[in-house]
Design a protein around this motif. Sequence first.
Motif, short mmCIF file in Angstrom:
data_model
loop_
_atom_site.label_atom_id
_atom_site.label_comp_id
_atom_site.label_asym_id
_atom_site.label_seq_id
_atom_site.Cartn_x
_atom_site.Cartn_y
_atom_site.Cartn_z
N LEU A 211 27.34 11.04 31.44
CA LEU A 211 27.84 9.77 30.90
C LEU A 211 26.87 8.65 31.22
O LEU A 211 26.05 8.77 32.14
CB LEU A 211 29.23 9.45 31.47
CG LEU A 211 30.31 10.51 31.29
CD1 LEU A 211 31.64 10.01 31.83
CD2 LEU A 211 30.45 10.92 29.82
N SER A 212 26.98 7.55 30.51
CA SER A 212 26.08 6.42 30.75
C SER A 212 26.45 5.62 31.99
O SER A 212 25.66 4.82 32.48
CB SER A 212 26.09 5.49 29.53
OG SER A 212 27.41 5.03 29.28
N VAL A 213 27.66 5.83 32.52
CA VAL A 213 28.14 5.12 33.71
C VAL A 213 28.19 6.08 34.89
O VAL A 213 28.13 7.30 34.71
CB VAL A 213 29.54 4.51 33.45
CG1 VAL A 213 29.47 3.45 32.36
CG2 VAL A 213 30.54 5.60 33.10
N PRO A 214 28.32 5.58 36.14
CA PRO A 214 28.45 6.48 37.30
C PRO A 214 29.67 7.39 37.13
O PRO A 214 30.75 6.93 36.74
CB PRO A 214 28.64 5.50 38.47
CG PRO A 214 28.07 4.22 38.00
CD PRO A 214 28.31 4.16 36.53
N ALA A 215 29.50 8.66 37.42
CA ALA A 215 30.60 9.62 37.27
C ALA A 215 30.48 10.71 38.34
O ALA A 215 29.38 11.19 38.63
CB ALA A 215 30.58 10.24 35.88
N VAL A 216 31.61 11.09 38.92
CA VAL A 216 31.61 12.13 39.96
C VAL A 216 32.83 13.02 39.79
O VAL A 216 33.84 12.62 39.18
CB VAL A 216 31.64 11.54 41.39
CG1 VAL A 216 30.39 10.72 41.67
CG2 VAL A 216 32.89 10.71 41.62
N SER A 217 32.73 14.22 40.33
CA SER A 217 33.89 15.10 40.44
C SER A 217 33.98 15.57 41.89
O SER A 217 32.97 15.63 42.60
CB SER A 217 33.78 16.30 39.49
OG SER A 217 32.69 17.13 39.86
N TYR A 218 35.17 15.88 42.32
CA TYR A 218 35.38 16.37 43.68
C TYR A 218 36.72 17.09 43.75
O TYR A 218 37.58 16.94 42.85
CB TYR A 218 35.35 15.22 44.70
CG TYR A 218 36.28 14.08 44.38
CD1 TYR A 218 37.62 14.09 44.77
CD2 TYR A 218 35.82 12.98 43.66
CE1 TYR A 218 38.47 13.06 44.47
CE2 TYR A 218 36.67 11.94 43.34
CZ TYR A 218 37.99 11.97 43.75
OH TYR A 218 38.83 10.94 43.42
N GLU A 219 36.87 17.86 44.79
CA GLU A 219 38.09 18.64 44.98
C GLU A 219 38.89 18.09 46.14
O GLU A 219 38.33 17.58 47.12
CB GLU A 219 37.72 20.11 45.24
CG GLU A 219 38.90 21.05 45.35
CD GLU A 219 38.49 22.51 45.50
OE1 GLU A 219 39.24 23.29 46.10
OE2 GLU A 219 37.38 22.86 45.01
N ILE A 220 40.20 18.17 46.02
CA ILE A 220 41.09 17.88 47.14
C ILE A 220 41.65 19.23 47.56
O ILE A 220 42.43 19.85 46.82
CB ILE A 220 42.24 16.92 46.75
CG1 ILE A 220 41.66 15.59 46.25
CG2 ILE A 220 43.15 16.69 47.93
CD1 ILE A 220 41.61 15.48 44.75
#
Length: 325
Positions: A158-167
């Motif tokens: 994406l053009s903006v900051p993006a992250v994924s993470y697990e709980i």
Amino acid sequence: MSIWAIKLRKKRPCAPIGPDFAGTKLVSTSLSGSKLGVRLNRHMPTDGAEHAIFLAESYNVFHDELYTDVGRKDAKLLNILTRSWKFRGPAFVGYVAHVSLAVTVEKRNRSAGEISLFEPAEFERFLLSRLTKLYGSKIYDGRSEYEAPYQWKVHRSLSVPAVSYEIRPVMGGHDRSMCFAFPLDHQICVLFYFQLVQYEPGNLNDKDEMVSPDPLYALVREVINSVTLELSPSALDEYKKIKASYPESTLSERLQPLKWTTPEQDAQWKDKLRKEAEYRRQMEVSESELALEEKLKDASAEELTKYIEQAIEAEKKQSGDRGKG
């Protein structure tokens, strides 16, 4: 469950079969001019009464009345989409898992000193603070019930900051959750929240021994990788201003799970583990003594002499070990 299902489930872990992502359709919406798109399979609920929320054509994300107050002083939520997908096991077993998705627009109530969510470091601080508010107080016997952020990953699609993470749950029979997040405006972000559910009791290790989570993770990755975002001209202009003002700001490439326990709670957890280990040791000793008593009941004189000699040797060895210590 039939006897055939029980036999089949012994072939573990089974690899559950979910929907084919090749058959997905693009769904999209306008969030105050910014276009959000994602590819999704049709709704396959675990319960026939579980209705999906389908995307509207557009939302005015700056209109406060659309949001729901969820008892948090820092933010309000707008749920725009939900889906659920079942995963089946081998023949005669039935469904063994499912993945659910909720897409939420979250509007932050800005506090003094806070910068735009378009600024990567500020967005990261926002997400970590959010995790602490939601999970930081969930502590049992001195240990956090969850680890987060787990498997932190920066996305550049994406053009903006993006992250994924697990709980990730570390205690009890809770299920995994994953989040994919990115900002939409200075105070607004979008969160794709997935829950990965395996129909097995116990902790994650117990669940994974029976039902592999890999196909569930694969579907989540497919959905995340399909997300597209086209900022509105005004949002894009604001993002460029923030980017120019903070050219050195970046998201962390790696993050360890946050520590939410105090030294006193850590000591409490260690004491609990010590007591459990001592209890297991005592139970093992008791079982050994019971087994020996059973042997002695029917033992011959020769066997009794042998057992006594073994006990004397064992006592001598223990005395010698204590003397060395």
